[in-house]
Design a protein around this motif. Structure first.
Motif, mmCIF file in Angstrom:
data_model
loop_
_atom_site.group_PDB
_atom_site.id
_atom_site.type_symbol
_atom_site.label_atom_id
_atom_site.label_comp_id
_atom_site.label_asym_id
_atom_site.label_seq_id
_atom_site.Cartn_x
_atom_site.Cartn_y
_atom_site.Cartn_z
ATOM 1 N N ASP A 91 0.849 -1.186 0.000
ATOM 2 C CA ASP A 91 0.000 0.000 0.000
ATOM 3 C C ASP A 91 0.886 1.238 0.000
ATOM 4 O O ASP A 91 1.839 1.327 0.784
ATOM 5 C CB ASP A 91 -0.889 0.019 1.248
ATOM 6 C CG ASP A 91 -1.893 -1.120 1.265
ATOM 7 O OD1 ASP A 91 -2.335 -1.533 0.174
ATOM 8 O OD2 ASP A 91 -2.224 -1.603 2.357
ATOM 9 N N VAL A 92 0.595 2.180 -0.868
ATOM 10 C CA VAL A 92 1.419 3.385 -0.950
ATOM 11 C C VAL A 92 1.195 4.248 0.297
ATOM 12 O O VAL A 92 0.062 4.587 0.633
ATOM 13 C CB VAL A 92 1.098 4.197 -2.219
ATOM 14 C CG1 VAL A 92 1.937 5.471 -2.264
ATOM 15 C CG2 VAL A 92 1.380 3.355 -3.463
ATOM 16 N N LEU A 93 2.270 4.576 0.977
ATOM 17 C CA LEU A 93 2.200 5.345 2.213
ATOM 18 C C LEU A 93 1.534 6.690 1.982
ATOM 19 O O LEU A 93 1.894 7.434 1.078
ATOM 20 C CB LEU A 93 3.608 5.557 2.769
ATOM 21 C CG LEU A 93 3.731 6.391 4.042
ATOM 22 C CD1 LEU A 93 3.009 5.709 5.211
ATOM 23 C CD2 LEU A 93 5.200 6.623 4.386
ATOM 24 N N ASP A 94 0.539 6.994 2.818
ATOM 25 C CA ASP A 94 -0.073 8.321 2.806
ATOM 26 C C ASP A 94 -0.334 8.728 4.246
ATOM 27 O O ASP A 94 -0.057 7.978 5.195
ATOM 28 C CB ASP A 94 -1.353 8.348 1.955
ATOM 29 C CG ASP A 94 -2.434 7.401 2.462
ATOM 30 O OD1 ASP A 94 -2.356 6.933 3.618
ATOM 31 O OD2 ASP A 94 -3.378 7.117 1.696
ATOM 32 N N GLN A 95 -0.875 9.926 4.424
ATOM 33 C CA GLN A 95 -1.046 10.446 5.771
ATOM 34 C C GLN A 95 -2.015 9.602 6.587
ATOM 35 O O GLN A 95 -1.862 9.440 7.793
ATOM 36 C CB GLN A 95 -1.535 11.898 5.716
ATOM 37 C CG GLN A 95 -1.458 12.612 7.055
ATOM 38 C CD GLN A 95 -0.040 12.692 7.582
ATOM 39 O OE1 GLN A 95 0.877 13.029 6.846
ATOM 40 N NE2 GLN A 95 0.158 12.374 8.854
ATOM 41 N N GLY A 96 -3.002 9.032 5.929
ATOM 42 C CA GLY A 96 -3.960 8.196 6.636
ATOM 43 C C GLY A 96 -3.302 6.978 7.263
ATOM 44 O O GLY A 96 -3.617 6.595 8.404
ATOM 45 N N ILE A 97 -2.377 6.348 6.534
ATOM 46 C CA ILE A 97 -1.657 5.190 7.072
ATOM 47 C C ILE A 97 -0.790 5.612 8.249
ATOM 48 O O ILE A 97 -0.743 4.934 9.283
ATOM 49 C CB ILE A 97 -0.803 4.532 5.970
ATOM 50 C CG1 ILE A 97 -1.707 3.869 4.930
ATOM 51 C CG2 ILE A 97 0.154 3.504 6.572
ATOM 52 C CD1 ILE A 97 -0.957 3.271 3.749
ATOM 53 N N SER A 98 -0.110 6.740 8.126
ATOM 54 C CA SER A 98 0.723 7.229 9.230
ATOM 55 C C SER A 98 -0.125 7.517 10.454
ATOM 56 O O SER A 98 0.253 7.175 11.585
ATOM 57 C CB SER A 98 1.484 8.485 8.801
ATOM 58 O OG SER A 98 2.367 8.213 7.737
ATOM 59 N N ALA A 145 12.955 4.375 7.597
ATOM 60 C CA ALA A 145 13.202 5.598 8.360
ATOM 61 C C ALA A 145 12.139 6.644 8.049
ATOM 62 O O ALA A 145 11.658 7.366 8.940
ATOM 63 C CB ALA A 145 14.594 6.148 8.038
ATOM 64 N N LEU A 146 11.752 6.720 6.785
ATOM 65 C CA LEU A 146 10.702 7.651 6.373
ATOM 66 C C LEU A 146 9.377 7.308 7.063
ATOM 67 O O LEU A 146 8.689 8.186 7.598
ATOM 68 C CB LEU A 146 10.555 7.606 4.860
ATOM 69 C CG LEU A 146 9.678 8.638 4.163
ATOM 70 C CD1 LEU A 146 10.116 8.794 2.713
ATOM 71 C CD2 LEU A 146 8.206 8.253 4.199
ATOM 72 N N LEU A 147 9.026 6.024 7.059
ATOM 73 C CA LEU A 147 7.792 5.593 7.717
ATOM 74 C C LEU A 147 7.834 5.899 9.202
ATOM 75 O O LEU A 147 6.876 6.441 9.759
ATOM 76 C CB LEU A 147 7.577 4.094 7.492
ATOM 77 C CG LEU A 147 6.378 3.470 8.210
ATOM 78 C CD1 LEU A 147 5.073 4.107 7.759
ATOM 79 C CD2 LEU A 147 6.354 1.964 7.996
ATOM 80 N N ALA A 148 8.950 5.585 9.857
ATOM 81 C CA ALA A 148 9.067 5.840 11.292
ATOM 82 C C ALA A 148 8.925 7.326 11.598
ATOM 83 O O ALA A 148 8.230 7.720 12.548
ATOM 84 C CB ALA A 148 10.403 5.311 11.804
ATOM 85 N N ASP A 149 9.561 8.172 10.803
ATOM 86 C CA ASP A 149 9.471 9.618 11.007
ATOM 87 C C ASP A 149 8.029 10.100 10.887
ATOM 88 O O ASP A 149 7.551 10.896 11.705
ATOM 89 C CB ASP A 149 10.361 10.334 9.995
ATOM 90 C CG ASP A 149 10.442 11.832 10.224
ATOM 91 O OD1 ASP A 149 9.427 12.524 9.970
ATOM 92 O OD2 ASP A 149 11.500 12.302 10.656
#
Length: 226
Positions: A91-98, A145-149
Motif C-alpha cells: 500500500d502506498v504510504l499516505d497520511q492516513g496510514i501514518s 526511516a521515512l515511515l518511522a518519522d
C-alpha cells in the motif's frame, strides 16, 4: 510506542533516527526505536543472510531462517500490532496510514535488501506491506526511516505545538497553504496583507482558499479521491 526495525545494514538507520524530531522523541521516552541486525541469526561462520534464488534469476535473496528467528525472538517478549514489510508492491504510504499506525503500541518494520526476501516471509510472517512510491531503491532502510518519522511526529508530546501536525499537508486531503516569516518585506517581496491583519477568521479563510487552489494546481489527483 515501540518500533523494532529489522535490517542487514543497521548503519543506514543511525543518523535518520538519532536527530531532529525523532531523536528528541526518543530522548524524551515518547517512543522506543530499536534497530536489529538480522545477521545475528545469519548462518555459518560468515553469518550469511542471503542466497541465490530458486529458478536461476539474477540477484541474491534474503533467507527465511534469519528473519523468522529474529521476528520470533521479538514476539516472545511482547505482542505486535503489525509486522510491516517495506515493499514496492505494498500500500502506498499516505497520511492516513501514518495516522493509523501512530495509534499502535508495538510494530515491527522489516527492511528488504538485495533482490528481496524469501516470499514465505511475506506469506506467513508479515501482516502488512507498505510502499513509499513507484520506484526502486537499494534497500528498505531509507523507506523504513521515512515511515518511522511520519509516525513518530504524530505521537502526542513529540511536537512542541501539537496543533502543528494537524495543519500539515495531506491531513485534510489538501496541500498546505503558503507560510511566511519575518521580515514582512524583503527586497520588495511582501507577505500577503491578510497574514498581517491579526484577524484569525480572515486568515483562516485565506489559508483554506490557498490550500484548495494549490492542491487544484499542483495535485489535482488528491481532489479526485473518494
Amino acid at each position: 510506542m515501540r518500533i523494532d526495525i529489522l535490517t542487514v545494514v543497521p548503519e543506514l538507520l543511525e543518523s535518520p533516527l538519532s536527530y531532529s524530531i525523532v531523536g528528541r522523541a526518543r530522548k524524551k521516552g515518547l517512543v522506543e526505536i530499536n534497530v536489529h541486525n538480522i545477521r545475528k541469526y545469519g548462518l555459518g561462520p560468515r553469518a550469511t543472510v542471503d542466497d541465490y534464488s530458486y529458478g536461476g534469476d539474477a540477484g541474491m535473496v534474503m533467507m527465511i531462517e534469519p528473519v523468522e528467528k529474529m521476528i520470533e525472538e521479538l514476539k516472545a517478549e511482547r505482542e505486535y500490532d503489525e509486522v510491516i514489510y517495506m515493499s514496492p508492491d505494498g500500500d502506498v504510504l499516505d497520511q492516513g496510514i501514518s495516522n493509523e499506525l501512530s495509534l499502535k503500541e508495538n510494530i515491527i518494520i522489516l527492511c528488504g535488501h538485495y533482490k528481496g526476501i524469501d516470499h514465505r516471509i511475506r506469506e506467513h510472517l508479515v501482516t502488512r506491506e507498505i510502499s513509499v512510491g513507484d520506484y526502486v531503491v537499494s534497500g528498505g532502510e531509507i523507506p523504513a526511516a521515512l515511515l518511522a518519522d511520519s509516525i513518530v511526529r504524530l505521537i502526542p508530546g513529540v511536537l512542541n505545538d501539537e496543533t502543528s501536525a494537524l495543519s500539515d499537508s495531506f491531513q485534510d486531503g489538501l496541500l498546505s497553504p503558503p507560510v511566511y516569516t519575518r521580515p514582512a518585506d524583503y527586497k520588495g517581496w511582501k507577505v500577503p496583507d491578510v497574514l498581517l491583519s491579526g484577524n484569525p477568521k480572515l486568515i483562516r479563510e485565506w489559508q483554506d482558499e490557498q490550500a484548495l487552489e494549490r492542491t487544484r494546481k499542483l495535485r489535482p489527483d488528491l481532489l479526485r479521491k473518494d
